[in-house]
Design a protein around this motif. Structure first.
Motif, PDB file in Angstrom:
ATOM      1  N   ALA A  95      35.331 -38.023  19.237  1.00  0.00           N
ATOM      2  CA  ALA A  95      35.181 -36.572  19.407  1.00  0.00           C
ATOM      3  C   ALA A  95      35.292 -35.859  18.063  1.00  0.00           C
ATOM      4  N   ALA A  96      36.201 -36.313  17.207  1.00  0.00           N
ATOM      5  CA  ALA A  96      36.346 -35.709  15.880  1.00  0.00           C
ATOM      6  C   ALA A  96      35.091 -35.944  15.043  1.00  0.00           C
ATOM      7  N   LEU A  97      34.495 -37.122  15.139  1.00  0.00           N
ATOM      8  CA  LEU A  97      33.261 -37.413  14.398  1.00  0.00           C
ATOM      9  C   LEU A  97      32.121 -36.519  14.877  1.00  0.00           C
ATOM     10  N   ARG A  98      32.020 -36.340  16.179  1.00  0.00           N
ATOM     11  CA  ARG A  98      30.963 -35.469  16.716  1.00  0.00           C
ATOM     12  C   ARG A  98      31.161 -34.029  16.241  1.00  0.00           C
ATOM     13  N   ALA A  99      32.404 -33.583  16.235  1.00  0.00           N
ATOM     14  CA  ALA A  99      32.686 -32.219  15.790  1.00  0.00           C
ATOM     15  C   ALA A  99      32.378 -32.043  14.307  1.00  0.00           C
ATOM     16  N   ALA A 100      32.572 -33.107  13.527  1.00  0.00           N
ATOM     17  CA  ALA A 100      32.300 -33.043  12.088  1.00  0.00           C
ATOM     18  C   ALA A 100      30.806 -32.994  11.789  1.00  0.00           C
ATOM     19  N   GLY A 101      29.984 -33.416  12.731  1.00  0.00           N
ATOM     20  CA  GLY A 101      28.533 -33.371  12.542  1.00  0.00           C
ATOM     21  C   GLY A 101      27.995 -34.627  11.879  1.00  0.00           C
ATOM     22  N   GLY A 102      26.696 -34.787  11.968  1.00  0.00           N
ATOM     23  CA  GLY A 102      26.015 -35.947  11.403  1.00  0.00           C
ATOM     24  C   GLY A 102      25.542 -35.691   9.987  1.00  0.00           C
ATOM     25  N   PRO A 103      24.426 -36.281   9.612  1.00  0.00           N
ATOM     26  CA  PRO A 103      23.912 -36.161   8.249  1.00  0.00           C
ATOM     27  C   PRO A 103      23.665 -34.716   7.805  1.00  0.00           C
ATOM     28  N   MET A 135      27.499 -33.393   2.432  1.00  0.00           N
ATOM     29  CA  MET A 135      27.334 -32.688   1.161  1.00  0.00           C
ATOM     30  C   MET A 135      25.877 -32.781   0.715  1.00  0.00           C
ATOM     31  N   TRP A 136      25.484 -31.891  -0.188  1.00  0.00           N
ATOM     32  CA  TRP A 136      24.072 -31.761  -0.547  1.00  0.00           C
ATOM     33  C   TRP A 136      23.438 -33.046  -1.057  1.00  0.00           C
ATOM     34  N   PRO A 137      24.101 -33.938  -1.831  1.00  0.00           N
ATOM     35  CA  PRO A 137      23.397 -35.148  -2.276  1.00  0.00           C
ATOM     36  C   PRO A 137      22.962 -36.033  -1.094  1.00  0.00           C
ATOM     37  N   VAL A 138      23.815 -36.124  -0.082  1.00  0.00           N
ATOM     38  CA  VAL A 138      23.480 -36.942   1.084  1.00  0.00           C
ATOM     39  C   VAL A 138      22.367 -36.272   1.888  1.00  0.00           C
ATOM     40  N   ARG A 139      22.477 -34.965   2.092  1.00  0.00           N
ATOM     41  CA  ARG A 139      21.413 -34.241   2.801  1.00  0.00           C
ATOM     42  C   ARG A 139      20.084 -34.394   2.072  1.00  0.00           C
ATOM     43  N   PHE A 140      20.128 -34.325   0.734  1.00  0.00           N
ATOM     44  CA  PHE A 140      18.913 -34.486  -0.062  1.00  0.00           C
ATOM     45  C   PHE A 140      18.307 -35.874   0.141  1.00  0.00           C
ATOM     46  N   LEU A 141      19.139 -36.915   0.066  1.00  0.00           N
ATOM     47  CA  LEU A 141      18.641 -38.283   0.264  1.00  0.00           C
ATOM     48  C   LEU A 141      18.014 -38.454   1.646  1.00  0.00           C
ATOM     49  N   PHE A 142      18.689 -37.928   2.678  1.00  0.00           N
ATOM     50  CA  PHE A 142      18.129 -38.034   4.025  1.00  0.00           C
ATOM     51  C   PHE A 142      16.829 -37.242   4.142  1.00  0.00           C
ATOM     52  N   ASP A 144      20.753 -34.012  15.883  1.00  0.00           N
ATOM     53  CA  ASP A 144      21.044 -34.111  14.457  1.00  0.00           C
ATOM     54  C   ASP A 144      21.393 -35.535  14.027  1.00  0.00           C
ATOM     55  N   MET A 145      21.564 -36.421  14.975  1.00  0.00           N
ATOM     56  CA  MET A 145      21.939 -37.801  14.682  1.00  0.00           C
ATOM     57  C   MET A 145      20.773 -38.710  15.033  1.00  0.00           C
ATOM     58  N   PRO A 146      20.152 -39.354  14.042  1.00  0.00           N
ATOM     59  CA  PRO A 146      18.990 -40.185  14.334  1.00  0.00           C
ATOM     60  C   PRO A 146      19.295 -41.454  15.129  1.00  0.00           C
ATOM     61  N   LEU A 147      20.539 -41.937  15.042  1.00  0.00           N
ATOM     62  CA  LEU A 147      20.921 -43.125  15.803  1.00  0.00           C
ATOM     63  C   LEU A 147      21.268 -42.711  17.230  1.00  0.00           C
ATOM     64  N   LYS A 148      20.742 -43.438  18.197  1.00  0.00           N
ATOM     65  CA  LYS A 148      20.947 -43.107  19.606  1.00  0.00           C
ATOM     66  C   LYS A 148      21.966 -44.054  20.243  1.00  0.00           C
ATOM     67  N   ASP A 188      36.248 -48.249  25.451  1.00  0.00           N
ATOM     68  CA  ASP A 188      37.567 -47.780  25.020  1.00  0.00           C
ATOM     69  C   ASP A 188      37.882 -48.084  23.561  1.00  0.00           C
ATOM     70  N   MET A 189      37.328 -49.179  23.026  1.00  0.00           N
ATOM     71  CA  MET A 189      37.684 -49.602  21.666  1.00  0.00           C
ATOM     72  C   MET A 189      36.472 -49.839  20.764  1.00  0.00           C
ATOM     73  N   GLU A 190      35.273 -49.599  21.259  1.00  0.00           N
ATOM     74  CA  GLU A 190      34.090 -49.796  20.429  1.00  0.00           C
ATOM     75  C   GLU A 190      32.914 -48.997  20.971  1.00  0.00           C
ATOM     76  N   ALA A 191      31.970 -48.741  20.082  1.00  0.00           N
ATOM     77  CA  ALA A 191      30.753 -48.012  20.445  1.00  0.00           C
ATOM     78  C   ALA A 191      29.635 -48.498  19.525  1.00  0.00           C
ATOM     79  N   ALA A 192      28.411 -48.360  19.993  1.00  0.00           N
ATOM     80  CA  ALA A 192      27.263 -48.760  19.178  1.00  0.00           C
ATOM     81  C   ALA A 192      26.143 -47.749  19.342  1.00  0.00           C
ATOM     82  N   ARG A 193      25.423 -47.533  18.240  1.00  0.00           N
ATOM     83  CA  ARG A 193      24.256 -46.653  18.203  1.00  0.00           C
ATOM     84  C   ARG A 193      23.155 -47.408  17.471  1.00  0.00           C
ATOM     85  N   GLU A 194      21.899 -47.099  17.788  1.00  0.00           N
ATOM     86  CA  GLU A 194      20.800 -47.837  17.172  1.00  0.00           C
ATOM     87  C   GLU A 194      19.666 -46.923  16.756  1.00  0.00           C
TER      88      GLU A 194
END
Length: 195
Positions: free
Chosen positions: A46-54, A58-65, A110-114, A120-126
């Motif tokens: 939940a904290a990761l989702r609230a923090a947002g994806g790419p 910061m701008w260097p990462v946004r630029f690369l994406f 906003d997250m390209p991985l689906k 409970d202890m793991e998750a995967a996106r592709e």
């Protein structure tokens, strides 16, 4: 942000091993989550989702994406016809029926991985495109200091020689820019959640 040996991923009894045995382990990373307990994985997600994806990096990462997605659009790397469900089957198709019947977890434009699954202890996106079929696996594990911590493994199945060349070309950007920024964002997300 410690980069870990492949054994830190492969020695864990995670479901992803059964699903992605034909993928190569590209990266394994650990993220600090001070004070985390065994039941806090959903809180971390939940904290990761609230923090947002790419788009919230910061701008260097946004630029690369932005450059990567522009190149992909120009060269046809990301057309739906080369994605999950088209060029490659989703890992969801490999899940046991009881897990496949459950919600895989929320997706975000906003997250390209689906989402593939969320337990409970793991998750995967592709994600799949003309270069690779890739999986981001997140696992929750007791760290050396007794607190639980987030582990991320990136698994890839390159699409031929072009996919292998692509992965080699982007490696310096991942290690020098993307992963350090991701680590700061994710560790801040955990710290912010605890306030």
């Amino acid at each position: 942000m410690p980069r870990l040996a492949e054994a830190a991923y492969s020695e864990q009894p995670w479901l992803i091993h059964e699903l992605a045995s034909d993928f190569a382990v590209e990266d394994v990373w650990s993220f600090r989550t001070p004070g985390a307990g065994p039941d806090d994985f959903p809180v971390m997600l939940a904290a990761l989702r609230a923090a947002g994806g790419p788009v919230k990096q910061m701008w260097p990462v946004r630029f690369l994406f932005a450059v990567r997605w522009k190149l992909g659009a120009l060269l046809g790397w990301d057309k739906p016809s080369v994605g999950v469900g088209e060029r490659v089957a989703s890992l969801r198709d490999r899940l046991p029926s009881d897990i496949r019947a459950a919600s895989p977890g929320p997706d975000d434009d906003d997250m390209p991985l689906k989402a593939v699954y969320e337990l409970d202890m793991e998750a995967a996106r592709e994600l799949a495109n003309k270069t690779v079929h890739t999986v981001m696996h997140l696992g929750w594990i007791r760290g050396v200091n007794g607190d639980y911590e987030l582990r991320m493994a990136v698994l890839v199945k390159p699409n031929g020689w072009f996919g292998r060349l692509y992965m080699a070309a982007i490696a310096p950007f991942r290690y020098l820019i993307v992963y350090p920024a991701l680590t700061r964002q994710w560790e801040r997300a955990w710290a912010g959640r605890s306030r």
